[in-house]
Structures are given as C-alpha cells and as structure tokens.
Motif scaffolding. Sequence first.
Motif, short mmCIF file in Angstrom:
data_model
loop_
_atom_site.label_atom_id
_atom_site.label_comp_id
_atom_site.label_asym_id
_atom_site.label_seq_id
_atom_site.Cartn_x
_atom_site.Cartn_y
_atom_site.Cartn_z
N SER A 1 0.85 -1.18 0.00
CA SER A 1 0.00 0.00 0.00
C SER A 1 0.89 1.24 0.00
N TYR A 2 0.30 2.36 -0.33
CA TYR A 2 1.05 3.62 -0.29
C TYR A 2 1.61 3.83 1.11
N GLU A 3 0.77 3.63 2.10
CA GLU A 3 1.17 3.88 3.49
C GLU A 3 2.33 2.98 3.92
N ARG B 1 5.50 4.10 2.04
CA ARG B 1 6.00 5.37 2.59
C ARG B 1 6.66 5.15 3.95
N ILE C 1 7.20 3.20 -6.06
CA ILE C 1 5.89 2.65 -5.65
C ILE C 1 5.00 3.78 -5.14
N CYS C 2 5.54 4.64 -4.30
CA CYS C 2 4.77 5.77 -3.78
C CYS C 2 4.31 6.69 -4.90
N THR D 1 3.83 5.94 -8.02
CA THR D 1 2.81 5.25 -8.80
C THR D 1 1.45 5.37 -8.13
N TRP D 2 1.41 5.18 -6.80
CA TRP D 2 0.16 5.35 -6.06
C TRP D 2 -0.37 6.77 -6.20
N GLY E 1 -1.75 7.42 -9.66
CA GLY E 1 -3.05 6.77 -9.80
C GLY E 1 -4.15 7.54 -9.09
N ALA E 2 -3.83 8.04 -7.91
CA ALA E 2 -4.81 8.84 -7.17
C ALA E 2 -5.15 10.11 -7.93
#
Length: 77
Positions: free
Chosen positions: A10-12, A15, A48-49, A51-52, A55-56
């Motif tokens: 997940s983003y969280e 991060r 990864i962050c 990319t999230w 997308g958001a």
Amino acid sequence: MSSSEEAELSYEAARAELVEVVAALESGGTTLEESLALWERGERLATICQTWLDGARERLDLVIAGDAASEDAPDAD
C-alpha cells in the motif's frame, strides 16, 4: 522482497518503509554495500509511492471531469 510483493504494498506501507530507509541512511554506520542496498530499496519504494500518487491523481481528475460534464449537461426536464 519480490517485485510482486512490492507491487502489493500500500502507499502507506511503502511510505513508512521509505521513511525507515532514509533514517537508516542518514544515521550512517553502514557499510558501502549496505548503503547501496538501502539506496536501491529507497528508490524502489519511492517509485511505488509515486505510482500510487499518480493513480490517485488520475482518479481525482476523472471524478472532477465527470462532475464538470454533468454540470454542463442540459437538464432532462
């Protein structure tokens, strides 16, 4: 961690791990090899962050565009 496991982060989670990696790099006390591995991991986590976040942003843009289109549409009444 495999690339499929990274993709499921997940983003969280990504991060939080990135914060840990940065803290480890800033604290020093690691060998060159360990520092390079941490740097590479940090780069993957940052991707990864991003990319999230991208997308958001796309989802928000779609919602905003949909709201604007519905406001511009003539009433059916």
